[in-house]
Design a protein around this motif. Structure first.
Motif, mmCIF file in Angstrom:
data_model
loop_
_atom_site.group_PDB
_atom_site.id
_atom_site.type_symbol
_atom_site.label_atom_id
_atom_site.label_comp_id
_atom_site.label_asym_id
_atom_site.label_seq_id
_atom_site.Cartn_x
_atom_site.Cartn_y
_atom_site.Cartn_z
ATOM 1 N N VAL A 123 -35.400 -14.115 15.189
ATOM 2 C CA VAL A 123 -34.068 -14.447 15.704
ATOM 3 C C VAL A 123 -33.633 -13.349 16.677
ATOM 4 O O VAL A 123 -32.918 -13.589 17.646
ATOM 5 C CB VAL A 123 -33.058 -14.554 14.530
ATOM 6 N N GLY A 124 -34.100 -12.141 16.424
ATOM 7 C CA GLY A 124 -33.722 -10.986 17.244
ATOM 8 C C GLY A 124 -32.738 -10.121 16.475
ATOM 9 O O GLY A 124 -31.671 -10.619 16.066
ATOM 10 N N LEU A 125 -33.079 -8.849 16.274
ATOM 11 C CA LEU A 125 -32.189 -7.979 15.490
ATOM 12 C C LEU A 125 -30.815 -7.877 16.153
ATOM 13 O O LEU A 125 -29.795 -7.755 15.482
ATOM 14 C CB LEU A 125 -32.816 -6.589 15.323
ATOM 15 N N PHE A 126 -30.809 -7.970 17.477
ATOM 16 C CA PHE A 126 -29.525 -7.917 18.178
ATOM 17 C C PHE A 126 -28.607 -9.032 17.676
ATOM 18 O O PHE A 126 -27.437 -8.805 17.341
ATOM 19 C CB PHE A 126 -29.762 -8.063 19.692
ATOM 20 N N ASN A 127 -29.162 -10.241 17.593
ATOM 21 C CA ASN A 127 -28.350 -11.387 17.162
ATOM 22 C C ASN A 127 -27.944 -11.265 15.701
ATOM 23 O O ASN A 127 -26.847 -11.654 15.317
ATOM 24 C CB ASN A 127 -29.117 -12.689 17.391
ATOM 25 N N VAL A 128 -28.855 -10.730 14.883
ATOM 26 C CA VAL A 128 -28.557 -10.583 13.460
ATOM 27 C C VAL A 128 -27.390 -9.609 13.290
ATOM 28 O O VAL A 128 -26.400 -9.906 12.601
ATOM 29 C CB VAL A 128 -29.804 -10.071 12.688
ATOM 30 N N VAL A 129 -27.493 -8.462 13.931
ATOM 31 C CA VAL A 129 -26.450 -7.438 13.776
ATOM 32 C C VAL A 129 -25.118 -7.947 14.333
ATOM 33 O O VAL A 129 -24.061 -7.754 13.745
ATOM 34 C CB VAL A 129 -26.885 -6.114 14.460
ATOM 35 N N ARG A 130 -25.193 -8.663 15.435
ATOM 36 C CA ARG A 130 -23.966 -9.189 16.048
ATOM 37 C C ARG A 130 -23.272 -10.151 15.070
ATOM 38 O O ARG A 130 -22.059 -10.082 14.875
ATOM 39 C CB ARG A 130 -24.340 -9.904 17.343
ATOM 40 N N SER A 131 -24.055 -11.026 14.438
ATOM 41 C CA SER A 131 -23.470 -11.975 13.475
ATOM 42 C C SER A 131 -22.873 -11.228 12.292
ATOM 43 O O SER A 131 -21.769 -11.542 11.842
ATOM 44 C CB SER A 131 -24.530 -12.949 12.966
ATOM 45 N N ILE A 132 -23.609 -10.255 11.771
ATOM 46 C CA ILE A 132 -23.114 -9.508 10.609
ATOM 47 C C ILE A 132 -21.780 -8.839 10.946
ATOM 48 O O ILE A 132 -20.830 -8.896 10.160
ATOM 49 C CB ILE A 132 -24.170 -8.470 10.148
ATOM 50 N N LYS A 133 -21.713 -8.264 12.131
ATOM 51 C CA LYS A 133 -20.446 -7.602 12.526
ATOM 52 C C LYS A 133 -19.319 -8.616 12.652
ATOM 53 O O LYS A 133 -18.171 -8.339 12.328
ATOM 54 C CB LYS A 133 -20.630 -6.864 13.857
ATOM 55 N N ARG A 134 -19.665 -9.804 13.125
ATOM 56 C CA ARG A 134 -18.642 -10.845 13.269
ATOM 57 C C ARG A 134 -18.126 -11.271 11.896
ATOM 58 O O ARG A 134 -16.933 -11.410 11.694
ATOM 59 C CB ARG A 134 -19.224 -12.032 14.032
ATOM 60 N N TYR A 135 -19.027 -11.425 10.931
ATOM 61 C CA TYR A 135 -18.596 -11.815 9.582
ATOM 62 C C TYR A 135 -17.673 -10.750 8.995
ATOM 63 O O TYR A 135 -16.724 -11.065 8.282
ATOM 64 C CB TYR A 135 -19.787 -12.025 8.648
ATOM 65 N N ALA A 136 -17.978 -9.492 9.294
ATOM 66 C CA ALA A 136 -17.146 -8.403 8.757
ATOM 67 C C ALA A 136 -15.727 -8.497 9.310
ATOM 68 O O ALA A 136 -14.767 -8.122 8.640
ATOM 69 C CB ALA A 136 -17.767 -7.054 9.099
ATOM 70 N N ARG A 137 -15.611 -9.013 10.544
ATOM 71 C CA ARG A 137 -14.279 -9.091 11.166
ATOM 72 C C ARG A 137 -13.470 -10.287 10.682
ATOM 73 O O ARG A 137 -12.251 -10.287 10.768
ATOM 74 C CB ARG A 137 -14.420 -9.169 12.695
ATOM 75 N N LEU A 138 -14.161 -11.302 10.164
ATOM 76 C CA LEU A 138 -13.435 -12.498 9.721
ATOM 77 C C LEU A 138 -12.707 -12.190 8.422
ATOM 78 O O LEU A 138 -13.245 -11.545 7.534
ATOM 79 C CB LEU A 138 -14.400 -13.666 9.511
ATOM 80 N N SER A 139 -11.516 -12.692 8.313
ATOM 81 C CA SER A 139 -10.708 -12.320 7.149
ATOM 82 C C SER A 139 -11.302 -12.849 5.840
ATOM 83 O O SER A 139 -11.086 -12.291 4.778
ATOM 84 C CB SER A 139 -9.286 -12.838 7.315
ATOM 85 N N SER A 170 -33.202 1.267 19.589
ATOM 86 C CA SER A 170 -34.490 1.701 20.150
ATOM 87 C C SER A 170 -35.310 0.514 20.670
ATOM 88 O O SER A 170 -36.227 0.697 21.455
ATOM 89 C CB SER A 170 -35.299 2.438 19.086
ATOM 90 N N GLY A 171 -34.962 -0.687 20.221
ATOM 91 C CA GLY A 171 -35.735 -1.859 20.631
ATOM 92 C C GLY A 171 -37.060 -1.988 19.893
ATOM 93 O O GLY A 171 -37.825 -2.919 20.112
ATOM 94 N N GLU A 172 -37.364 -1.034 19.021
ATOM 95 C CA GLU A 172 -38.617 -1.066 18.258
ATOM 96 C C GLU A 172 -38.552 -2.139 17.172
ATOM 97 O O GLU A 172 -37.518 -2.269 16.512
ATOM 98 C CB GLU A 172 -38.813 0.273 17.543
ATOM 99 N N PRO A 173 -39.635 -2.862 16.932
ATOM 100 C CA PRO A 173 -39.600 -3.810 15.809
ATOM 101 C C PRO A 173 -39.619 -3.075 14.464
ATOM 102 O O PRO A 173 -40.066 -1.924 14.391
ATOM 103 C CB PRO A 173 -40.885 -4.616 15.973
ATOM 104 N N LEU A 174 -39.124 -3.735 13.428
ATOM 105 C CA LEU A 174 -39.179 -3.148 12.074
ATOM 106 C C LEU A 174 -40.626 -3.108 11.627
ATOM 107 O O LEU A 174 -41.356 -4.058 11.827
ATOM 108 C CB LEU A 174 -38.402 -4.026 11.087
ATOM 109 N N LYS A 175 -41.021 -2.013 10.985
ATOM 110 C CA LYS A 175 -42.415 -1.934 10.512
ATOM 111 C C LYS A 175 -42.434 -1.857 8.998
ATOM 112 O O LYS A 175 -41.560 -1.269 8.410
ATOM 113 C CB LYS A 175 -43.075 -0.687 11.066
#
Ligand code: NAD
Length: 696
Positions: A656-672, A691-696
């Motif tokens: 999915v892309g870590l960028f998208n995952v983190v963005r969604s998680i942050k959005r959920y944190a903002r929702l009441s 860093s753009g590095e994949p998780l190992k």
């Protein structure tokens, strides 16, 4: 020549692959093979070629170290080698022993004749990696074994022994004598007869009802391989061998192969394949690490887990002594094991004799003295630290020096358990999953003082009993149950704020889980969780830990076993029916908490539950509890039914892309409606994002 041995004897060129362990067809071997063929062609003394591997492997197929790298496409490719073989002016005989799989079989199909040892194992398993045989296998195999058997072999990836295929033109001779000698003798006969070169490409498939057969197969496959495109494309490739001239069929096979090579499903399956191999490599454990012999096993507790654990060893011929505190519990445990075996017998998978043989390996006891000679003792008693203390103190007193002392605890601190003994180096967690005789996962919990020897022995043992091991450090819930807690929390949050159990279950089932979390709860029983929550609430009287699940349990609804839980099962079957009583309980609970429900899309439901898994997984990785991201995937795939076509929660998050995952998680944190503390991205995810590095 590297990777093969070439020798001419008695008019025959012998080409023997030497690329252990399974003669993978890497670039160096392919190159050496073509050079050897050129030499054999130029040498007038050579009248025929016998091509062979070792007793273990003619060839296991592609070289997995080359998989997905540019080297796999370097000339000569496997297809080029096969073309050269097919066009070779002198007879080539493949002498097959051991495994002859994938590219290995495709290579053998390029030979003019094949002689096999009866025990040789033959197949095209590419479908198991979400692929199809891309070296002509789909065009050549059905020409030799018939459309029906060829399709079945390609679509299931199943291995056949040479004996099973002896009635087909695939094998010119099947022998129980050394195969190279038999092949050389056969080669001399061919030469003496001046027999023609048999090229598989020239065989015409003559099937009267080919189209009707393909149509029926298409329908069956569509139903059985919902999430995987490979079986369907395998079928289309095989159809081409009936519908198109040979070279066009090859072209079609290549196109379909390329489609699969880039499919997310194949990527996921190849990831799992590599991950399972990686999981057994553990820092501090090498080939040289000494292993202890496990000839006798003790199991303490003959309950749900103890019985299943014992069966794993009985199944492979290792005697087990099983201990209980009370005669009646022991009798019950033994009866359950017998019943399980008899059920397998009724399905035709065991004979009465085999059942008796296994039961004869099991010794019931109520005396610890009977465990004194055990090489490994696994404790599966109640999940209570006091009970574990009593058991491990006794084990320390009676077990022989060097015996491995294992706990099947799900949640307790293994270091504390090890501390109940004077030999913490011999204590390890062997966390089986229920039903322990069926589930493939084994979490091996390494305590602070567990010795490399004990760890190495446990990893080997997992292989002996056909489990998939993953090493975990010590933390609450280890890898799997700790992640499960986050997944459940995400689901319960959705429930609290507006989604129904059925909506949540449906969304996750459409994603590919066999069952959503509420159906799983009803199957497993809701009372255990309720008891744990009541204990936690009593320990924390100032916190409000109440939840909808409490209301369900207070109404006596413990799941399928009581005919009702999150769903209604009063019809007497396991089919869950939505229940207005539950809907009202949930509505009332929301109202009490002042929550205005809202709608959640299936996508948001899946995202929240799966990203919660990946986020907790990243924390587990960062803390060093898991050794690598792919280990986490193996745990969740084999212990918790994560859909294989998504490759595991960590693989999925990266796709999915870590960028998208983190963005969604942050959005959920903002929702009441979301708990901000829960939806904090794991620092490791953020780091990798930067860093753009994949998780190992
Ligand atoms: P269970 O209640 O079905 O079985 C426990 C058995 O231990 C009972 O038969 C009991 O009579 C026996 N026992 C209790 N104290 C004993 C003692 N001092 N000496 C000898 N026998 C004793 O429980 P279970 O579900 O089999 O769980 C056992 C362990 O496995 C627990 O630590 C649990 O956390 C863990 N575990 C359970 C599951 C699961 O799904 N049930 C999964 C993984 C791990």
């Amino acid at each position: 020549m590297s990777h093969l041995h070439y020798e001419v004897a008695d008019g025959i060129a012998h080409i023997t692959f030497q690329n252990p362990p399974v003669n993978g067809l890497g670039h160096s071997l392919r190159l050496a093979l073509v050079n050897a063929l050129d030499e054999a062609e130029e040498n007038p003394e050579v009248k025929a070629v016998v091509m062979t591997g070792s007793e273990r492997a003619f060839s296991g197929g592609a070289d997995i170290t080359e998989f997905g790298t540019p080297r796999s496409g370097w000339q000569p490719t496997l297809r080029t080698v096969i073309e050269i073989m097919e066009a070779f002016p002198k007879p080539i005989i493949a002498a097959i022993d051991g495994v002859c799989l994938g590219g290995g079989l495709e290579l053998a199909l390029g030979a003019h004749y094949r002689v096999a040892a009866s025990r040789a194992r033959i197949g095209l398993p590419e479908v198991k990696l979400g692929l199809l045989p891309g070296g002509g296998g789909t065009q050549r195999l059905p020409r030799l074994v018939g459309l029906e058997r060829g399709l079945s072999m390609i679509v299931t990836g199943e291995h056949y022994t040479a004996t099973r295929l002896a009635d087909t033109p695939l094998l010119d001779r099947v022998v129980d004598t050394p195969v190279v000698e038999a092949a050389a003798a056969f080669a001399k006969e061919i030469v003496a007869q001046g027999a023609p070169l048999k090229r598989v490409r020239d065989i015409k498939i003559e099937e009267l009802d080919a189209q009707a057969f393909l149509q029926v197969s298409r329908r069956n496959l569509a139903a059985s391989s919902k999430h995987f495109p490979a079986p369907k494309l395998c079928l289309e490739a095989v159809a081409a061998c009936v519908e198109l001239p040979f070279d066009e069929g090859l072209k079609r096979e290549r196109e379909l192969f390329n489609t699969l090579m880039t499919s997310p499903e194949s990527l996921a399956l190849r990831h799992i394949f590599a991950a399972e191999r990686a999981a057994t490599k553990v820092p501090g454990v090498t080939r040289e690490t000494p292993r202890r012999e496990i000839r006798q096993v003790g199991v303490i507790g003959a309950g749900t887990m103890g019985g299943g654990i014992a069966m794993n060893f009985l199944n492979v011929g290792i005697p087990v002594t099983i201990l209980e505190a009370k005669q009646e519990a022991l009798d019950r445990g033994l009866a359950t094991i017998r019943r399980n075996y008899e059920n397998t017998m009724k399905k035709g998978r065991l004979t009465q004799n085999q059942v008796e043989e296994r039961m004869a390996l099991l010794t019931p006891t109520m005396s610890y003295d009977d465990l004194a000679q055990a090489d490994l003792i696994i404790e599966a008693v109640f999940e209570d630290i006091g009970v574990k203390e009593a058991v491990f103190t006794t084990l320390d007193a009676i077990a022989k020096p060097g015996a491995i002392l294992a706990s099947n605890t799900s949640t307790l601190d293994l270091n504390i358990i090890a501390g109940f003994t004077k030999r913490p180096q011999d204590v390890i967690g062997l966390h089986f999953f229920s039903p322990a005789n069926v589930m493939k996962l084994l979490e091996i919990v390494r305590g602070d003082q567990t010795s490399p020897e004990v760890l190495a022995t446990s990893l080997d043992l997992a292989k002996t009993i056909a489990k998939k091991p993953v090493v975990s450090g010590v933390c609450d819930g280890f890898i799997g149950n700790r992640m499960l807690a986050s997944y459940r929390a995400a689901a319960d949050e959705l429930l609290l704020h507006g989604a129904s159990p059925a909506e949540i279950d449906r969304a996750l089932e459409n994603f590919g889980f066999a069952m959503g979390p509420y159906r799983v709860g009803d199957l497993a029983g809701l009372d255990i969780g309720w008891a744990i929550r009541k204990r936690r609430q009593a320990e924390n009287p100032d916190l409000d830990l109440s939840c909808v699940a409490d209301r369900i349990c207070e109404a006596g609804r413990f799941g399928q076993k009581t005919g009702a839980g999150w769903y209604d099962y009063s019809a007497g079957n396991r089919k869950p029916k939505e229940d207005p009583i539950v809907t009202k309980m949930i509505d009332d609970f929301r109202a009490e908490k002042g929550i205005t429900p809202r709608k959640f899309t299936a996508r948001e439901i899946v995202e929240r539950c799966v990203f919660a898994l990946a986020n907790e997984g990243a924390r587990i990785l960062e803390e060093g509890i898991a050794l690598r991201a792919s280990d986490i995937d193996i745990v969740y795939l084999n212990g918790y039914g994560f859909p294989a076509h998504h490759g595991g929660p960590m693989h999925y998050a990266q796709q999915v892309g870590l960028f998208n995952v983190v963005r969604s998680i942050k959005r959920y944190a903002r929702l009441s409606d979301s708990a901000a503390a829960f939806w904090q991205p794991a620092p490791l995810l953020v780091k990798h994002l930067d860093s753009g590095e994949p998780l190992k």
